[in-house]
Design a protein around this motif. Structure first.
Motif, PDB file in Angstrom:
ATOM      1  N   THR D 228       9.965  79.674  54.546  1.00 57.24           N
ATOM      2  CA  THR D 228       8.697  79.987  55.194  1.00 57.24           C
ATOM      3  C   THR D 228       8.814  81.009  56.499  1.00 57.24           C
ATOM      4  OG1 THR D 228       8.798  78.260  56.839  1.00 57.24           O
ATOM      5  CG2 THR D 228       7.640  77.579  54.827  1.00 57.24           C
ATOM      6  N   GLY D 229      10.005  81.034  56.717  1.00 51.60           N
ATOM      7  CA  GLY D 229      10.238  82.096  57.819  1.00 51.60           C
ATOM      8  C   GLY D 229       9.956  81.329  59.448  1.00 51.60           C
ATOM      9  N   ARG D 230       9.467  80.156  59.205  1.00 54.29           N
ATOM     10  CA  ARG D 230       9.185  79.612  60.549  1.00 54.29           C
ATOM     11  C   ARG D 230      10.357  79.116  61.192  1.00 54.29           C
ATOM     12  NH1 ARG D 230       6.029  73.500  60.259  1.00 54.29           N
ATOM     13  NH2 ARG D 230       6.401  73.134  62.324  1.00 54.29           N
ATOM     14  N   ARG D 231      10.188  79.276  62.741  1.00 57.01           N
ATOM     15  CA  ARG D 231      11.059  78.863  63.373  1.00 57.01           C
ATOM     16  C   ARG D 231      11.014  77.462  63.802  1.00 57.01           C
ATOM     17  NH1 ARG D 231      15.615  80.234  65.834  1.00 57.01           N
ATOM     18  NH2 ARG D 231      15.142  82.444  65.043  1.00 57.01           N
ATOM     19  N   ILE D 232      11.933  76.500  63.534  1.00 59.30           N
ATOM     20  CA  ILE D 232      12.069  75.086  63.901  1.00 59.30           C
ATOM     21  C   ILE D 232      12.538  75.061  65.154  1.00 59.30           C
ATOM     22  CG2 ILE D 232      12.596  72.842  63.073  1.00 59.30           C
ATOM     23  CD1 ILE D 232      11.004  74.073  61.188  1.00 59.30           C
ATOM     24  N   VAL D 233      13.872  75.495  65.396  1.00 58.37           N
ATOM     25  CA  VAL D 233      14.437  75.493  66.802  1.00 58.37           C
ATOM     26  C   VAL D 233      15.045  76.697  66.986  1.00 58.37           C
ATOM     27  CG1 VAL D 233      14.748  73.107  66.920  1.00 58.37           C
ATOM     28  CG2 VAL D 233      16.795  74.585  65.879  1.00 58.37           C
ATOM     29  N   SER D 234      15.366  77.093  68.402  1.00 57.81           N
ATOM     30  CA  SER D 234      16.067  78.218  68.354  1.00 57.81           C
ATOM     31  C   SER D 234      17.327  78.274  67.930  1.00 57.81           C
ATOM     32  CB  SER D 234      15.947  78.405  70.043  1.00 57.81           C
ATOM     33  OG  SER D 234      17.155  77.539  70.558  1.00 57.81           O
ATOM     34  N   ALA D 235      18.043  79.678  67.819  1.00 57.10           N
ATOM     35  CA  ALA D 235      19.248  79.611  67.202  1.00 57.10           C
ATOM     36  C   ALA D 235      20.382  78.763  68.163  1.00 57.10           C
ATOM     37  CB  ALA D 235      19.757  81.078  67.213  1.00 57.10           C
ATOM     38  N   GLN D 236      20.135  79.095  69.352  1.00 53.67           N
ATOM     39  CA  GLN D 236      21.060  78.125  70.364  1.00 53.67           C
ATOM     40  C   GLN D 236      21.199  76.769  69.997  1.00 53.67           C
ATOM     41  OE1 GLN D 236      20.164  77.396  74.480  1.00 53.67           O
ATOM     42  NE2 GLN D 236      22.144  78.389  74.804  1.00 53.67           N
ATOM     43  N   ARG D 237      19.807  76.270  69.918  1.00 50.44           N
ATOM     44  CA  ARG D 237      19.824  74.790  69.735  1.00 50.44           C
ATOM     45  C   ARG D 237      20.353  74.286  68.328  1.00 50.44           C
ATOM     46  NH1 ARG D 237      14.405  72.302  71.767  1.00 50.44           N
ATOM     47  NH2 ARG D 237      15.562  72.369  73.638  1.00 50.44           N
ATOM     48  N   ALA D 238      20.112  75.377  67.259  1.00 48.46           N
ATOM     49  CA  ALA D 238      20.591  74.820  65.923  1.00 48.46           C
ATOM     50  C   ALA D 238      22.149  74.868  66.191  1.00 48.46           C
ATOM     51  CB  ALA D 238      20.115  76.047  64.917  1.00 48.46           C
ATOM     52  N   ARG D 239      22.980  75.888  66.880  1.00 45.53           N
ATOM     53  CA  ARG D 239      24.147  75.900  66.958  1.00 45.53           C
ATOM     54  C   ARG D 239      24.671  74.574  67.652  1.00 45.53           C
ATOM     55  NH1 ARG D 239      23.936  80.978  69.020  1.00 45.53           N
ATOM     56  NH2 ARG D 239      23.907  80.354  71.224  1.00 45.53           N
ATOM     57  N   ARG D 240      23.803  74.253  68.608  1.00 44.42           N
ATOM     58  CA  ARG D 240      24.310  72.927  69.353  1.00 44.42           C
ATOM     59  C   ARG D 240      24.002  71.648  68.590  1.00 44.42           C
ATOM     60  NH1 ARG D 240      21.839  74.257  75.526  1.00 44.42           N
ATOM     61  NH2 ARG D 240      23.845  75.605  76.041  1.00 44.42           N
ATOM     62  N   ILE D 241      23.057  71.615  67.754  1.00 40.79           N
ATOM     63  CA  ILE D 241      23.022  70.286  66.950  1.00 40.79           C
ATOM     64  C   ILE D 241      24.148  70.261  65.997  1.00 40.79           C
ATOM     65  CG2 ILE D 241      21.658  69.247  65.238  1.00 40.79           C
ATOM     66  CD1 ILE D 241      19.249  70.531  66.876  1.00 40.79           C
TER      67      ILE D 241
END
Lengths: 320, 320, 320, 320
Positions: D228-241
């Motif tokens: 969908t192109g929808r952002r769930i979390v920021s790129a930084q938060r994805a990296r951190r998870i």
């Protein structure tokens, strides 16, 4: 509660003989310590018992005259000697609480910053040895310890078993770990090897039940050596050493020993136990097999029998 | 060693009065427990002491008639009652060793698979409460407990302080954690709320020093209630409960209490201590301020003074 | 996510220079390690950084040419060398899990019977040193280690700082405790002094950021030394060492380092950190001040900045 | 290092099929979790695998369409949702370090005063559930969680297995202990039952491998939902998870998983594992038998095989 008041000397000899007989025949004798080779060679069928009354009357049974390695029982004499050197300053370096944990003492040292819980676990006794070493050579400190125990027992032929001392030094990595660890906290002041030298030699004292019971008399008699009238420690200090034996004298089995026997006592992995009946008797038992807590299995049972038949528990109302 | 043999009743009254006077004036009184609101409101200047001799003579001083929350001292009576219900089967679910660790009991429960170390730490007393609950409703178990303590003390007006019980339930998350954790090992058999209900109400017993000393007489007298001659427990069980009080009665300050006082004792965070002189006296002291181990600061000091002046330590040779 | 694909060499030089400038001015620099006297003397204002790309391009900034004590970063090279000697047999004596506990490693050794959790905590690295010692003299093992690091860096003038090695030996009681303790479980095979000799000398390697980044290239390049094409370890082993650096490379701050930086890294108490960007770069930073977990405060921050501006986290989707 | 660059979609389908075939035949399958009755009934012969590439291509094998209880894998989604609610404030109540200890988490809670080590151990996830509960009713929080997972997967028929949720609540005394214990430190803000209600229902999410891999896509794609192109979390938060999954995602087997597989991953006692290949793929595997650390035995092996054949480890130099 009452019969024990009239306990006669001949009654007591009979009781001691009965117990020795029962123990000689006991099927489940525990397992001798295996980690020090000379200890592992001792015959598990051995059982000795010595009861010395306040008036000096001595009751022996079984292998009461045979020497064995007193091991941790020496911690009582070493503590007494070290308190004589530095007094209550000692308690800044050693605690007075049961270790109370099946997972043993190096964990506790980490949480309590190098202060061992009490003088009757290995770590505590190593600090005591470090105090005994003081400014002397290990040889001198060991000599002083030996002379002290000979004085307490009134016997000059007590010796240190060099084979045992050497075997402990050769395999004592865990004690070396404890000592190094406490040194990292500043609670060991000498080279680890020198302090451990004193410790291992004290543990290697070889004594018979009779000699051990003799050496324990000052704790029965308010700090005096009954045979000579010489004061070894003050009455208060004698009471306090007894209290430590009650709460800490059997490692993580101290509660159980108090529950079953109800006397101040100190065990060693050689299978010996010294138990004190304040004002009444000094008692030593020996049987090499240990229970799962590292205390003499039959030694404990023998003391339980003794207390049942004499009413000598300190928790007994009619002691008197 | 000797003077105490001739200790007269009037001597003892003087000693108790002297101690109360010294304690009333003591500058360093410790800190009352703050986590249960009703306890935090108690006046820290309070001090009471009651000594009841074997013949029933009663010596009171200070606030000896004022009621306070006995808290963990109730663990002694609950244990006695539970042993009456299930006998030595109880020891399959509770140990008999000092907890011996400054880092408290939930750690130990993990290592020892849900078996608490002894019946005088919270986890152990919660198991005891679970046993008391048995097949009854909490209300019934609490009623039985109250009746038992009234019988021991011989006084019918002892009550449970509902405000305290409710406050404990409202803030007792750590006790709920202990109970749930033991339930995960199968060592709690009822709903956690029901078992804790019994536990919290037992802790909330309100008694005076005089009543508490009365209730402790059976442990001084070999298991008998002196006033009635009724046997509460066997002589052996009384000795054993005394032994547990000696090794485990003051949490991680049990070794220190044995060292300084030398009597079986049980403390509570309300500031009370019950101490037993086997064959001699049942003693209760109360002062709300606690030391860093959670035991009454002045209560301990008062007992130390009492033993110094009476020679009543169980480690004293000339008791008798 | 995308910009980093076009990251040019000159961009990278600018980034490294920017970071060094920011770090030079940073007010909160942490606290240098004090327990080894020569380390405590290092100027806390120092900051150096070296980034060596896969093609050999080298970006330096600040004090990147000044040598410092690499301390625990040597554990990576020692592990690599020891795996070369004994292969995966090494994992029978050392685990692969984070120590994960603020209360440090001697506790863990007791619970896990002398097997340290991973090769990057002290206990684990002491076992690795014991393996490196093998049948040689400590002098030989130390010499081999030094030659290995010189080979990795391609520089012959890397040395061991004898003053640091001696200072560690003189104060290393805790390491002696760990070694003795593991020896009591049979997991150290040589005299504790000999094994620790190897360990302390490896820790005392003195290297500059530039040299350290050079020495780390094989972990960036799938196990090959890019300058020579020589294979140091297999690609699988290189990946696995990187994995261990990610999960265990920063003591009990490993999770935090992964969270903030997202690269395999290994820190030392001298203030250095080696970080690997697989396929991309080998990075070394140095700043003596440590955070509360014992890792370089500004070194960590510098790496966080580097990853923010380059997109080099291994958890970044568009690396490539 | 190189072949994987040319990995085609059809190659990948073949690899996935090969792995499923190998796993179906594997003799040593571990042991399914027994403590939750509905889980114990699952057929241990099951094996499913789903790989969803960045472009949406989906490779399925084995029982990839069969639903199973995702259990602790839900902790990843719950954390993501809770971070959306309270942001980085969450880290005041939960740590970011591996628990790293075979003796599990209640001990750690005592030492660290009620702050769990990370959000992927039970204690940490219970705090996350407490945050999700916020000011809502448990029913609402559970509903929000379910909607969130449906959105992530893009499938509306994902459900919570009420039988599993009820079974967990009925036997979850250890989790109740953790929650009560943290509440005693003030780190749980709601009634324990309410917070645990949210926690147990999240664990009882039933999903297939295909659905789970779909739900994990945002962590592969820098925080975006690719479909969908929808952002769930920021790129930084994805990296951190992802970083947290790498260091903490497999309990005390996290180091081993990083060592063998080299991908961020999260396991559940239902036998599922979600693994993320940043920028490349979202992968889910399922096989009910667990290894001694509580992670799916064949699931781990299947991921190890996948990485061997694709070069997808994040520690691989030539990913790209």
């Amino acid at each position: 509660m009452g019969a024990e008041i009239d306990l006669s000397t001949s009654d007591l000899s009979g009781i001691v003989a009965d117990i020795a007989e029962e123990m000689k025949a006991a099927p489940d004798r525990g397992t001798p310590a295996a980690y020090i080779p000379p200890l592992a060679k001792v015959d598990p069928a051995k059982f000795g018992m010595a009861v010395i009354e306040a008036d000096g009357t001595c009751h022996l049974a079984g292998d009461a005259e045979e020497t064995f390695s007193i091991q941790s029982i020496s911690k009582v004499f070493a503590l007494t000697l070290a308190l004589g050197h530095v007094g209550d300053q000692l308690w800044k370096r050693v605690g007075r609480e049961p270790s109370g944990s099946a997972f043993n003492s190096i964990v506790q040292l980490e949480f309590e910053h190098g202060i061992p819980r009490n003088p009757f676990i290995n770590a505590g006794a190593i600090v005591v040895a470090d105090i005994l070493l003081g400014r002397n050579e290990p040889r001198e400190a060991i000599g002083e310890m030996l002379r002290f125990v000979r004085t307490l027992a009134g016997e000059d032929d007590i010796v240190i078993d060099r084979e045992v001392a050497d075997a402990e030094a050769a395999t004592g990595y865990r004690n070396a770990a404890l000592a190094s660890y406490m040194r990292s906290f500043g609670n060991i002041h000498h080279d680890v090897e020198r302090t451990l030298g004193v410790y291992f030699h004290a543990c290697a004292l070889a004594m018979s039940c009779r000699q051990l019971a003799l050496a324990g008399r000052y704790l029965m008699a308010g700090g005096m050596l009954p045979s000579t009238g010489r004061r070894i420690v003050s009455a208060q200090r004698a009471r306090r050493i007894n209290a430590l034996m009650m709460t800490c004298g059997h490692y993580d089995g101290s509660g159980e020993f108090a529950f079953r026997v109800g006397l101040p006592g100190k065990s060693g992995v050689g299978g010996g136990i010294l138990a004190i009946v304040p004002g009444r008797a000094s008692v030593a038992v020996w049987s090499p097999g240990l229970n799962e807590r590292g205390n003499s299995q039959l030694g404990t049972l023998a003391l339980e029998r003794l207390v049942q038949r004499t009413g000598w528990s300190v928790f007994e109302p009619a002691l008197g």
